[in-house]
Scaffold this active site. Structure first.
Site, PDB file in Angstrom:
ATOM      1  N   LYS B  60      50.083  27.345 -55.504  1.00 35.56           N
ATOM      2  CA  LYS B  60      49.443  27.184 -54.191  1.00 35.56           C
ATOM      3  C   LYS B  60      50.385  26.586 -53.152  1.00 35.56           C
ATOM      4  CE  LYS B  60      45.030  28.455 -54.811  1.00 35.56           C
ATOM      5  NZ  LYS B  60      44.262  29.348 -53.912  1.00 35.56           N
ATOM      6  N   SER B 315      49.554  29.970 -63.750  1.00 34.66           N
ATOM      7  CA  SER B 315      49.522  29.691 -62.315  1.00 34.66           C
ATOM      8  C   SER B 315      49.427  28.226 -61.937  1.00 34.66           C
ATOM      9  CB  SER B 315      48.380  30.480 -61.666  1.00 34.66           C
ATOM     10  OG  SER B 315      47.173  30.262 -62.369  1.00 34.66           O
TER      11      SER B 315
END
Lengths: 332, 332
Positions: B60, B315
């Site tokens: 992110k 992720s």
């Protein structure tokens, strides 16, 4: 034992560069990681060389591959033998497999289950022994004599040290890219192969980076040896940091450490577990106890560091689930 | 909302390349890792893009930095606002800090403690809310109107998607270096920002790498939307994989997924925990549940993969200790 090792030869810059060239196509160039949260704890920049991400989960692949790849073809074809609590075992096992030759590994029966299983799965032939009653040297010598194997020593072998030195060559480049010219470089120290290799590499390439060995309480033979100027040994035999529980400094490595390293540091098992928790939380790395002692010193003994930055080698990550759960359960 | 986002603009190759150039000096080029043990489980090569090692512990940061750096200077100076269960929050918080501007973050009160603490420590101003009774959109809209902040959406923003796409650009280069030209690329999917970004990047640079979104059981809105050809939503609101519990596919991202992605996969929470254990043991990585669903699919649903290699994006790694301990306690 190789002729070089018997002659007590210290790897020079050419030998280190040659090992790095052999390793280049196969080694992982491990990242140098950081976290503002760790910087806050230590009160300075903390850079962590994540050798736990190396093939086989520790830096030992470097030395194992360097040594196996340096053998004359006919000796290599006969196979290699190593004794190890687990990380050197895996490094030599994978290096042998990559060369298509046998690896016979003498391991203590009480080594972490994850290390025994992984070594076997890498295709090595395991010989398990009892640390207290069956000296690994005797078992190894018999197998070598019977089967024509070549011993790959865990640290007192110039090619092994030259292989570990590749960690230092990468570190010098990565520190420069980060703008760090002066730092304490803390290295988890067992027999001193990684510490000596990194010290040799940095002496040539980054003289402002000063290597300092770190050991666990009860296994501070190198720290005391450096302080007194003569080799000291430990009486304890088992402990949390299984990867670095050697009885005394290496014959080849200790003179290198005397010449090139700053004073050593000693950390408690509790701080080692806390450092494993910090690495989990802030770096998303799994570090084993023996690989976390340097981070523990950086975070929890900032008063003994001398530079504005500290570089830490996280030398391995092969830890059983139950031990890691202990680190997670410990509140910082 | 940016003008681009309001216009529903899909990032093109030029926007993706520009985001990558802005990110280049600050982003971590995360390693592509592997283990022979994971290959054995999956019956094929498994390559893991370790975005849990990214700044703030998840991909992110890429989208957050790309979006903040793309703002006009006057808007940026007023500060930014984001709502997020935690990873986007940290990415935006660090990006804002690096630009020297305010970040106001609206977070659910039941977000993992580690994410709340880390976001606050990165200098963000936190507004905690109750997911059930206080819609984050309303809270955010009020703060934006009052304080002149710019909203950085978690996925339905072209600059955010362009930032996440940098993961795909790296992946294309790394896969080529590994000699992998054909693979299923499994991506943990919440709102679809990472999935769309990676799909856009690979469509241009590595057409043999086919992106497939992976979701947890109960939150398979994207998988069902792709299967039926129309957006579907979830009824459940909380679960193990907090990072990817979005109610429905994004308006900007879903058409990209429809155009470029293969069929999605759905994994159980149990397999996600098992994958976290496998990553601990074999990769020495800490992966959070929402970041581990793709690895879970690669390891435990090999029958639905189509290529000889599978690339997995891990992720994120922002997981509370207690949840990670659950993964460790689960025997594989």
């Amino acid at each position: 034992m190789s002729a070089l090792a018997e002659a007590g030869i210290t790897p020079d810059a050419a030998m280190i560069a040659a090992a790095a060239r052999r390793l280049a196509p196969v080694v992982r160039r491990t990242p140098l990681l950081s976290s503002p949260f760790l910087d806050d704890i230590a009160g300075r920049r903390v850079l962590v060389k994540a050798e736990c991400l190396q093939h086989t989960g520790s830096f030992k692949f470097r030395g194992g591959f360097a040594a196996v790849s340096a053998l004359p073809a006919d000796a290599r074809a006969q196979g290699v033998l190593a004794w190890s609590s687990g990380n050197h075992a895996q490094g030599v096992a994978l290096a042998a497999r990559m060369h298509g030759v046998r690896a016979v590994i003498v391991m203590p029966r009480d080594a972490p289950r994850t290390k025994i299983d992984a070594t076997r799965a890498l295709g090595a032939e395991l010989v398990l022994h009892d640390r207290a009653t069956e000296p690994r040297e005797e078992i190894g010598a018999r197998l070598i004599a019977e089967q024509g194997l070549t011993l790959i020593r865990p640290f007192d072998d110039p090619q092994v040290v030259a292989g570990q030195a590749s960690t230092g060559l990468e570190l010098a480049q990565q520190a420069e890219a980060e703008g760090v010219a002066r730092a304490d470089v803390l290295v988890p120290c067992g027999g001193g192969g990684l510490t000596a290799g990194v010290a040799l590499a940095l002496a040539d390439t980054a003289p402002g980076l000063r290597v300092r060995p770190v050991e666990p309480e009860g296994f501070d033979d190198t720290v005391r040896s450096l302080a007194t100027g003569a080799p000291q040994s430990n009486t304890a035999r088992t402990g949390l940091c299984d990867a670095i529980l050697t009885p005394a400094p290496g014959a080849l490595t200790f003179p290198v450490l005397q010449r090139l390293c700053g004073p050593g540091l000693v950390v408690s098992d509790r701080d080692t577990l806390r450092a494993m928790g910090a690495a989990f939380e802030r770096l998303k790395l799994v570090i084993e106890p023996g690989g976390a002692v340097a981070l523990a010193a950086a975070l929890f003994q900032p008063q003994v560091l001398t530079a504005d930055a500290v570089i830490v080698i996280a030398s391995g990550g092969n830890v059983d689930r139950a031990v890691f759960a202990r680190a997670l359960a410990l509140e910082d």
